[in-house]
Design an enzyme around this catalytic site. Structure first.
Site, PDB file in Angstrom:
ATOM      1  N   GLU A  68      31.675  31.771  46.284  1.00 22.55           N
ATOM      2  CA  GLU A  68      32.640  32.843  45.981  1.00 22.55           C
ATOM      3  C   GLU A  68      31.978  33.984  45.239  1.00 22.55           C
ATOM      4  OE1 GLU A  68      35.934  32.935  47.288  1.00 22.55           O
ATOM      5  OE2 GLU A  68      34.813  31.424  48.432  1.00 22.55           O
ATOM      6  N   TYR A  86      47.884  42.400  54.971  1.00 23.03           N
ATOM      7  CA  TYR A  86      46.706  43.223  54.723  1.00 23.03           C
ATOM      8  C   TYR A  86      45.460  42.362  54.854  1.00 23.03           C
ATOM      9  CZ  TYR A  86      43.279  46.417  52.993  1.00 23.03           C
ATOM     10  OH  TYR A  86      42.164  47.216  52.925  1.00 23.03           O
ATOM     11  N   GLU A 137      41.053  30.505  41.399  1.00 20.35           N
ATOM     12  CA  GLU A 137      41.496  30.617  42.806  1.00 20.35           C
ATOM     13  C   GLU A 137      41.057  29.361  43.558  1.00 20.35           C
ATOM     14  OE1 GLU A 137      39.313  33.577  44.907  1.00 20.35           O
ATOM     15  OE2 GLU A 137      40.571  33.448  46.694  1.00 20.35           O
ATOM     16  N   HIS A 138      39.748  29.035  43.435  1.00 18.79           N
ATOM     17  CA  HIS A 138      39.192  27.842  44.097  1.00 18.79           C
ATOM     18  C   HIS A 138      38.655  26.920  43.020  1.00 18.79           C
ATOM     19  CE1 HIS A 138      39.084  30.107  47.924  1.00 18.79           C
ATOM     20  NE2 HIS A 138      38.628  31.100  47.212  1.00 18.79           N
ATOM     21  N   HIS A 160      87.251  36.358  37.252  1.00 18.50           N
ATOM     22  CA  HIS A 160      86.654  35.077  37.641  1.00 18.50           C
ATOM     23  C   HIS A 160      87.666  33.953  37.371  1.00 18.50           C
ATOM     24  CE1 HIS A 160      82.966  37.405  37.369  1.00 18.50           C
ATOM     25  NE2 HIS A 160      82.187  36.380  37.633  1.00 18.50           N
ATOM     26  N   GLN A 207      46.244  53.199  50.960  1.00 21.71           N
ATOM     27  CA  GLN A 207      47.013  53.963  51.947  1.00 21.71           C
ATOM     28  C   GLN A 207      47.692  53.046  52.957  1.00 21.71           C
ATOM     29  OE1 GLN A 207      43.820  54.202  51.180  1.00 21.71           O
ATOM     30  NE2 GLN A 207      42.516  54.249  53.010  1.00 21.71           N
ATOM     31  N   ASN A 239      40.763  44.605  47.512  1.00 26.58           N
ATOM     32  CA  ASN A 239      39.981  45.035  46.343  1.00 26.58           C
ATOM     33  C   ASN A 239      40.919  45.622  45.290  1.00 26.58           C
ATOM     34  OD1 ASN A 239      40.660  47.660  47.070  1.00 26.58           O
ATOM     35  ND2 ASN A 239      38.702  48.066  48.045  1.00 26.58           N
ATOM     36  N   HIS A 265      31.101  37.218  47.241  1.00 27.29           N
ATOM     37  CA  HIS A 265      32.137  38.110  47.784  1.00 27.29           C
ATOM     38  C   HIS A 265      32.021  39.536  47.248  1.00 27.29           C
ATOM     39  CE1 HIS A 265      34.819  35.883  50.397  1.00 27.29           C
ATOM     40  NE2 HIS A 265      34.613  34.835  49.651  1.00 27.29           N
TER      41      HIS A 265
HETATM   42  N1  LIG Z   1      42.050  36.092  46.906  1.00 28.99           N
HETATM   43  C1  LIG Z   1      41.749  35.833  48.163  1.00 28.99           C
HETATM   44  O1  LIG Z   1      42.265  34.909  48.785  1.00 28.99           O
HETATM   45  C2  LIG Z   1      40.733  36.714  48.873  1.00 28.99           C
HETATM   46  C3  LIG Z   1      40.416  36.473  50.228  1.00 28.99           C
HETATM   47  C4  LIG Z   1      39.479  37.342  50.840  1.00 28.99           C
HETATM   48  C5  LIG Z   1      38.923  38.415  50.133  1.00 28.99           C
HETATM   49  N2  LIG Z   1      39.276  38.547  48.823  1.00 28.99           N
HETATM   50  C6  LIG Z   1      38.749  39.665  48.023  1.00 28.99           C
HETATM   51  O2  LIG Z   1      39.261  40.869  48.629  1.00 28.99           O
HETATM   52  C7  LIG Z   1      38.372  41.933  48.322  1.00 28.99           C
HETATM   53  C8  LIG Z   1      38.099  42.734  49.586  1.00 28.99           C
HETATM   54  O3  LIG Z   1      37.583  43.949  49.132  1.00 28.99           O
HETATM   55  P1  LIG Z   1      36.875  44.961  50.152  1.00 28.99           P
HETATM   56  O4  LIG Z   1      36.496  46.166  49.364  1.00 28.99           O
HETATM   57  O5  LIG Z   1      35.849  44.219  50.907  1.00 28.99           O
HETATM   58  O6  LIG Z   1      37.933  45.349  51.252  1.00 28.99           O
HETATM   59  P2  LIG Z   1      39.368  46.055  51.141  1.00 28.99           P
HETATM   60  O7  LIG Z   1      39.865  46.142  52.540  1.00 28.99           O
HETATM   61  O8  LIG Z   1      40.220  45.386  50.116  1.00 28.99           O
HETATM   62  O9  LIG Z   1      39.090  47.532  50.594  1.00 28.99           O
HETATM   63  C9  LIG Z   1      38.509  48.497  51.437  1.00 28.99           C
HETATM   64  C10 LIG Z   1      39.403  49.735  51.408  1.00 28.99           C
HETATM   65  O10 LIG Z   1      39.403  50.265  50.096  1.00 28.99           O
HETATM   66  C11 LIG Z   1      39.483  51.675  50.176  1.00 28.99           C
HETATM   67  N3  LIG Z   1      38.588  52.255  49.162  1.00 28.99           N
HETATM   68  C12 LIG Z   1      37.255  52.067  49.096  1.00 28.99           C
HETATM   69  N4  LIG Z   1      36.780  52.752  48.022  1.00 28.99           N
HETATM   70  C13 LIG Z   1      37.829  53.351  47.414  1.00 28.99           C
HETATM   71  C14 LIG Z   1      37.999  54.191  46.263  1.00 28.99           C
HETATM   72  N5  LIG Z   1      36.967  54.561  45.520  1.00 28.99           N
HETATM   73  N6  LIG Z   1      39.237  54.604  45.943  1.00 28.99           N
HETATM   74  C15 LIG Z   1      40.309  54.251  46.706  1.00 28.99           C
HETATM   75  N7  LIG Z   1      40.207  53.474  47.809  1.00 28.99           N
HETATM   76  C16 LIG Z   1      38.997  53.015  48.153  1.00 28.99           C
HETATM   77  C17 LIG Z   1      39.043  52.088  51.573  1.00 28.99           C
HETATM   78  O11 LIG Z   1      40.045  52.888  52.149  1.00 28.99           O
HETATM   79  C18 LIG Z   1      38.889  50.799  52.335  1.00 28.99           C
HETATM   80  O12 LIG Z   1      39.701  50.797  53.509  1.00 28.99           O
HETATM   81  C19 LIG Z   1      37.089  41.311  47.735  1.00 28.99           C
HETATM   82  O13 LIG Z   1      37.117  41.470  46.333  1.00 28.99           O
HETATM   83  C20 LIG Z   1      37.245  39.815  48.083  1.00 28.99           C
HETATM   84  O14 LIG Z   1      36.632  39.009  47.107  1.00 28.99           O
HETATM   85  C21 LIG Z   1      40.163  37.765  48.161  1.00 28.99           C
HETATM   86  N1  LIG Z   2      39.598  33.026  49.057  1.00 25.36           N
HETATM   87  C1  LIG Z   2      38.373  33.348  49.748  1.00 25.36           C
HETATM   88  C2  LIG Z   2      37.866  34.660  49.245  1.00 25.36           C
HETATM   89  O1  LIG Z   2      38.349  34.880  47.969  1.00 25.36           O
HETATM   90  C3  LIG Z   2      38.615  33.289  51.228  1.00 25.36           C
HETATM   91  C4  LIG Z   2      37.459  33.611  52.105  1.00 25.36           C
HETATM   92  C5  LIG Z   2      37.525  34.162  53.303  1.00 25.36           C
HETATM   93  N2  LIG Z   2      36.290  34.302  53.812  1.00 25.36           N
HETATM   94  C6  LIG Z   2      35.446  33.818  52.941  1.00 25.36           C
HETATM   95  N3  LIG Z   2      36.144  33.393  51.867  1.00 25.36           N
HETATM   96 ZN   LIG Z   3      35.175  32.788  50.141  1.00 30.84          ZN
END
Ligand SMILES: NC(=O)c1ccc[n+]([C@@H]2O[C@H](COP(=O)([O-])OP(=O)(O)OC[C@H]3O[C@@H](n4cnc5c(N)ncnc54)[C@H](O)[C@@H]3O)[C@@H](O)[C@H]2O)c1
Ligand SMILES: N[C@H](CO)Cc1c[nH]c[nH+]1
Ligand SMILES: [Zn+2]
Length: 387
Positions: A209, A79, A282-283, A375, A141, A164, A212
């Protein structure tokens, strides 16, 4: 998809075509294309070094051989988030170790733009890493489609990748249905610093971070009051200079009562280390006089970046280590993403008649003690089969 991603899709156009991927290579800014290639080169080099021996045995005692066989998972769903911003880096951080592990079917789900288009940079990264199928679907989904399968998307054996809270919740609900990988939720970081740290670099790195999302957490943890006061002076101007939505994300993190970012002053550096180990970020960036001197004490983090020339973005993008890391305190028990997320280890055993003779009595006695007659009988007066 229409309600949250404002896009109309049909089963026929869920999967990204080869033509779209080729167009992405042509469309993508050449400097960005080269940067992705350079980053993948380092990530590949590092993850190839992780690969274990395919099969090994050791002689536990005369005639008693034990070992392991390593095999890739047959299909994985990666994902790649794209709600608050595109993540080609997440694409290559997931697909590179999956490809090196030899996974025969690598599937990606990632949200499309309202036009239905998938981020070209993510398509280029997927193609350079050998991803086999890409679907323009995001959120809970997408996780469900990968886990249960649909008429269009054949289900996979494992789903992994950050997202998210909706994505994270979907993966949690699927625990026990399939392997949902490490819990990689909203971003977080700790800057662990002493009084030798440069406030300018610390203030800059604190926002990395934090930007984000509003639910990202970024903390300075230090025993230096002077550093806290200097960073407190620098942050507001740095935040105000950011474009939206990054400005609001950081303001929420540091300046609102809903924020989970901040500056933590401890009495000693040891207290700062203890706080960091308990938080398990995380970091983790380490801005102290001698980072390698305290490295043996740093036990719980997704990654540890040592010294003022190793800011988090290097780990996020280009250093080679993996940026898909456990969040929410799960770095106490989960590891950074690696080839091991796409491999499984199977125990191997081979015992000769001589080895069997040395084990049967011990095995029989324990089987009887635990109340398992079959056994026990299986290792009592066993005819000496030819090995
Ligand atoms: N831990 C890690 O290594 C790492 C790396 C990169 C990003 N991240 C984190 O991942 C997250 C990415 O989140 P994002 O929102 O940008 O993208 P995402 O792809 O996780 O979520 C977007 C999707 O959420 C759905 N959505 C939006 N609103 C909704 C609602 N109200 N109810 C149900 N579904 C809903 C939509 O269908 C959309 O496709 C950020 O919090 C970022 O900090 C973590
Ligand atoms: N672990 C980070 C986000 O939580 C990875 C990232 C990708 N792009 C930027 N930052
Ligand atoms: Zn980052």
């Amino acid at each position: 998809m229409e309600r949250f991603d404002h896009v109309k899709l049909s089963p026929a156009n869920l999967r990204v075509s080869r033509a779209e991927i080729d167009r992405a290579h042509d469309l993508l800014d050449k400097d960005v294309h080269r940067a992705i290639e350079h980053a993948i080169q380092n990530v590949r080099t590092f993850h190839e070094r992780q690969m274990p021996h395919e099969q090994w045995f050791t002689q536990v005692s005369p005639g008693v051989m034990a070992g392991e066989k390593i095999t890739p998972i047959s299909s994985v769903g990666l994902y790649v988030p794209r709600g608050k911003g595109a993540f080609p880096s997440v694409m290559y951080m997931l697909a590179t170790p999956a490809s090196i592990a030899g996974v025969p079917r690598i599937v990606v789900c990632t949200p499309p733009a309202p036009t239905g288009e998938v981020d070209p940079a993510s398509l280029v990264a997927a193609d350079l890493c050998g991803v086999h199928e890409i679907y323009r679907i995001g959120g809970a989904q997408a996780i469900a489609a990968l886990a249960y399968g649909t008429e269009t998307i054949k289900k996979v054996r494992k789903v992994t990748g950050p997202g998210n809270p909706y994505v994270s919740a979907a993966k949690r609900l699927l625990y026990g249905t399939l392997d949902v990988g490490l819990p990689a939720g909203p971003s977080e970081s700790i800057l662990l610093a002493d009084d030798t740290a440069d406030p300018e670099l610390v203030a800059r790195d604190l926002l990395v971070e934090a930007e984000h999302g509003p639910d990202s957490s970024s903390l300075l943890v230090t025993n230096s009051r002077a550093l806290i006061e200097a960073v407190q002076q620098l942050l507001p101007t740095k935040i105000a200079a950011l474009p939206e939505p990054r400005l609001t994300f950081c303001r929420t993190g540091f300046e609102s009562d809903k924020g989970t970012g901040g500056l933590v002053l401890t009495a000693t550096l040891q207290e700062a280390i203890d706080f960091t180990n308990e938080y398990a970020p995380e970091h983790l960036e380490v801005h102290v006089h001698d980072p390698f001197a305290i490295l043996p004490q740093l036990n719980n983090a997704g990654e540890i970046l040592l010294g003022s020339h190793t800011p988090t973005p290097l780990g996020n993008y280009s250093l080679g280590t993996n940026a898909i890391l456990p969040t929410g305190g799960f770095a106490h028990t989960f590891s950074c993403t690696s080839v091991y997320d796409f491999l499984k280890r199977t125990g191997l055993g081979y015992v000769t008649p001589e080895g069997y003779a040395s084990l049967s009595e011990t095995t029989r006695r324990l089987a009887e003690f635990e109340g398992f007659p079959s056994h026990a009988r299986a290792v009592t007066d066993r005819p000496q089969a030819q090995s």
